[in-house]
Design an enzyme around this catalytic site. Sequence first.
Site, mmCIF file in Angstrom:
data_model
loop_
_atom_site.group_PDB
_atom_site.id
_atom_site.type_symbol
_atom_site.label_atom_id
_atom_site.label_comp_id
_atom_site.label_asym_id
_atom_site.label_seq_id
_atom_site.Cartn_x
_atom_site.Cartn_y
_atom_site.Cartn_z
ATOM 1 N N GLU A 35 0.700 -1.259 -0.006
ATOM 2 C CA GLU A 35 -0.240 -0.053 0.239
ATOM 3 C C GLU A 35 0.849 1.254 0.107
ATOM 4 O O GLU A 35 0.347 2.555 -0.174
ATOM 5 C CB GLU A 35 -0.968 0.064 1.078
ATOM 6 C CG GLU A 35 -0.374 -0.068 2.427
ATOM 7 C CD GLU A 35 -0.041 1.302 3.009
ATOM 8 O OE1 GLU A 35 -0.524 2.168 2.763
ATOM 9 O OE2 GLU A 35 0.811 1.260 3.998
ATOM 10 N N HIS A 49 -3.857 -2.718 2.765
ATOM 11 C CA HIS A 49 -3.236 -2.190 4.197
ATOM 12 C C HIS A 49 -2.798 -3.553 5.000
ATOM 13 O O HIS A 49 -1.711 -3.504 5.637
ATOM 14 C CB HIS A 49 -4.361 -1.289 4.756
ATOM 15 C CG HIS A 49 -3.786 -0.112 5.558
ATOM 16 N ND1 HIS A 49 -3.175 -0.049 6.781
ATOM 17 C CD2 HIS A 49 -3.422 1.038 5.029
ATOM 18 C CE1 HIS A 49 -2.681 1.026 6.903
ATOM 19 N NE2 HIS A 49 -2.989 1.676 5.985
#
Length: 343
Positions: free
Chosen positions: A14, A311
């Site tokens: 991410e 994430h």
Amino acid sequence: MSHQVVIIEGSEGEGGGQMLRSALSLSMISGQPFIIKNIRSKRKMPGLMRQHLTCVHAAAKICDADIKGAELGSQELFFAPNTIKSGEYHFSIGTAGSTNLVAQTVIPALMLGTKLSTIILEGGTHNMQSPPFDFLRDSFFPILKKMGVDIDAQLHTYGFYPAGGGKVEFNICPVAALKPLELLNRGSQLKCSAEAFFADLSVDIPRRELNVISKRLGWAEDRLFIRQIKNSACPGNILILTLAYENVTETIASFGKLGVTAEKVATQACNAAVDYLECNAAVGVYLADQLLLPFALAGKGKFTTLRPSLHTMTNIEIIKKFISCDIQLRQINDVVWEIAIES
């Protein structure tokens, strides 16, 4: 230096600030130094911002670390920790940057310390793109308490974007070793409520937000609350839904901002609430991110959650660079996944 330096490519996964924060936490605890390159390279403004610098300097002070590259805009950082020192600390971000993200960086180290620690942080307390204070207090810290760590969280002053000016305090009673935990189901529902906070704005805004909640979720008036924040450094609005169960509490936040209607703010919160309410996963997506590290430190743990985000997947890879552990993901059905951790 007896430990091998961990190398982290900040552009992978991410590519945001969580990679840095997790690395700082894990480095402090494990004693392993690290170099992170291309920090936040996938963000509109790459490199270290004030909020990230506060995380670095706070971590460095707590473990007397040697650091290089800790400058505004820097895209490479070297961090070599020494011994963690429990005690009293006070850090100011100087902007509306998230105090909660700084807290998440240093608390894992202090919760495994030798004595009570106190952290006072000044900056933003309710920021877009980061969990609000309420999430830490109501969702994250109760799970840590089940694992043996007692954290008293106090919000002294609200801090909204762009002025900040908030102040929070965390008193951390540490534990020698974290207890392993399994969170496979929520347990019975205890309560569901919505709170619309506003500062220096028309009361019509939170009323309209709660009207949407009432119609969309069917919640009665005794579940809906308006909270006026006084002495705020700037106008602000946040809508927080609390879904409390025996084993876990899901905290959902939606932020008001210029150009976004109150109805849209409430609809965003409702959509997230419906996603959670209609599945049987114990842990929401954002809480899943935060539980990975303490579960890995405990040496064993398991929880069910919604489909893991990028994430979460990136955080797993950072953890495995510092801790020798096996993290398995298993899809249970169309929306529910199980994450199992064992070292």
